[in-house]
Design an enzyme around this catalytic site. Structure first.
Site, PDB file in Angstrom:
ATOM      1  N   ASP A   1      50.046  54.962  46.820  1.00 29.47           N
ATOM      2  CA  ASP A   1      50.558  53.590  46.837  1.00 29.47           C
ATOM      3  C   ASP A   1      51.629  53.400  45.758  1.00 29.47           C
ATOM      4  OD1 ASP A   1      50.321  51.424  48.466  1.00 29.47           O
ATOM      5  OD2 ASP A   1      48.707  50.468  47.346  1.00 29.47           O
TER       6      ASP A   1
ATOM      7  N   GLU B   1      47.975  35.576  33.536  1.00 34.19           N
ATOM      8  CA  GLU B   1      49.337  35.537  34.058  1.00 34.19           C
ATOM      9  C   GLU B   1      50.192  34.785  33.041  1.00 34.19           C
ATOM     10  OE1 GLU B   1      50.104  37.219  36.460  1.00 34.19           O
ATOM     11  OE2 GLU B   1      48.390  37.430  37.799  1.00 34.19           O
TER      12      GLU B   1
END
Length: 434
Positions: A133, A107
């Site tokens: 999705d 991240e």
């Protein structure tokens, strides 16, 4: 952690999707992809194309863009996250129907730079759920976050990829990378065909009107159209799986709901109308009906006459060598879908032999006969019962399409009559034998 699974040098995608929070998708654009051979690529496409087409037709996106995203994000389905049993092609985090898989991933934050964390990623049964999705994200992202990718807003797949730049991924060359994949593998051939038209059609079954070319369960309902409603169509969007949307003057509808109007020939004057006295039976398709027109070949009124029903005709006109019948004020039907069961100018004699000479209403010159007759007098009419051939009214009336057993036949005052038992007679002009 195997670098072919999740890279250690990725940045979070800045999105705010419906049910998917910021930082909830893994951006794999910067990962080092392994070289994938042509056989593996084709195997991936064989699985991905049907799923991508289904999702893009449901959510109104470009199929090529969704395929390119899946190729780029999953390295042709080669990443561990994309492989079975995970089937996560887009790196979406969280859980799907309670199922997830955990991986270590990098991240990024302004304060700490890159750092490694364990994160849960959605685990899908098949590629179909993964594409669905992603399609849901593109269509239902918060406040139309990805609206520039929608098929009705993007003029091309390149426009749609530009709509992802800086939103779906922070990589400065994200759109360029997708465009390169689309071009190199000719993915635009899987995109829907968009056609501009200028047509007038009629609704053949009740349908929902939505604000976008998407499945009715996905789009915002604008209104409902019903059989017989006339619409003006200006655009079609047809996907490779047979899904086709039509843009009407009311909004978007499923194109399967509309059919051509049989004729648009204008009727300037109602000249050549003939006065007739007929009974016709609708002969179309069981459980379906034919349209009623305000004027012959001019404008439908939204009403239908069911197959097998009978109607009285008082006017007829021929237009371009095509016969039309009037069944009521400003109500016309196409004769090609009817059978004439009674014509005052061509009265058919009963199948059963009757006396040749007329008899008076008081006479009893009758012949015994047996059979069944069906009343054919029009849906809004009833057939009167008299006490003798050409006799007096009994007050009883028989409904249209009802069937009755007869026992005698007579002829009186130029008409044939059926005896339905006792002193109950009906004129043969409005019944027919089975």
């Amino acid at each position: 952690m195997n670098r072919s699974t999740i890279t250690s040098a990725v940045t979070a995608i800045l999105i705010a999707g419906a049910g998917i929070s910021v930082d909830n998708i893994l951006n794999t654009n910067s990962q080092t992809h392994q070289v994938v051979d042509a056989t593996t690529q084709q195997e991936f496409l064989n699985k991905a194309i049907p799923a991508a087409t289904k999702a893009s037709s449901k959510y109104g996106t470009y199929t090529s863009v969704m395929l390119a995203q899946a190729i780029l994000e999953s390295n042709w389905g080669n990443s561990q996250l994309a492989q079975e049993p995970n089937n996560n092609l887009f790196g979406i985090k969280g859980s799907y129907q309670g199922n997830s898989v955990s991986f270590s991933t990098s991240e990024f934050s302004d304060d700490n730079g890159y750092y490694t964390v364990d994160a849960n990623f959605r685990k899908y049964p098949t590629y179909h759920e993964s594409f669905d999705d992603n399609g849901n994200l593109l269509r239902n992202g918060l406040n139309g976050y990805y609206s520039d990718t929608w098929i009705e807003n993007a003029q091309s797949s390149s426009d749609a990829t530009n709509g992802l730049q800086g939103k779906y991924a922070t990589a400065p060359n994200y759109a360029q990378s997708l465009d390169k994949i689309i071009s190199q593998y000719n993915l635009t051939k899987y995109d829907p065909k968009i056609t501009d038209v200028n047509e007038r059609k009629v609704i053949q079954k009740t349908c929902s009107v939505t604000s976008a070319p998407v499945e009715s369960s996905v789009g915002k309902l604008v209104k409902t159209l019903h059989r017989g409603d006339v619409v003006d169509v200006t655009k079609y969007i047809a996907y490779g799986n047979g899904v086709k949307y039509a843009l009407t003057n009311y909004g978007w509808i499923d194109a399967i709901a509309i059919v051509p109007i049989v004729s648009q020939a204008p009727v300037a004057k109602m000249s050549g109308v003939s006065v007739v006295n007929k009974i016709v039976k609708i002969n179309y398709i069981p459980k379906y009906g034919i349209a009623v027109w305000q004027k012959p070949a001019h404008h439908v009124v939204g009403k239908y006459l069911a197959h097998g029903t009978s109607w009285r005709v008082d006017r007829q006109i021929s237009i371009n060598n095509h016969l039309w019948y009037r069944v009521g004020t400003n109500q016309w039907i196409d004769s090609q879908y009817t059978i004439v069961t009674y014509d005052s100018k061509k009265v058919a004699e009963p199948k059963t032999q009757a006396p040749a000479s007329p008899v008076s209403s008081a006479g009893r010159n009758e012949v015994a006969a047996h059979g069944i007759v069906t009343v054919s007098c029009g849906n809004y009419q009833k057939l009167a019962v008299v006490n003798a051939p050409a006799g007096k009214l009994t007050g009883k009336k028989l409904a249209n399409n009802t069937r009755w057993r007869f026992f005698k036949i007579a002829k009186a005052d130029g008409h044939f009559w059926y005896n339905l038992g006792g002193n109950q007679w009906v004129i043969a002009d409005y019944v027919y034998e089975k």
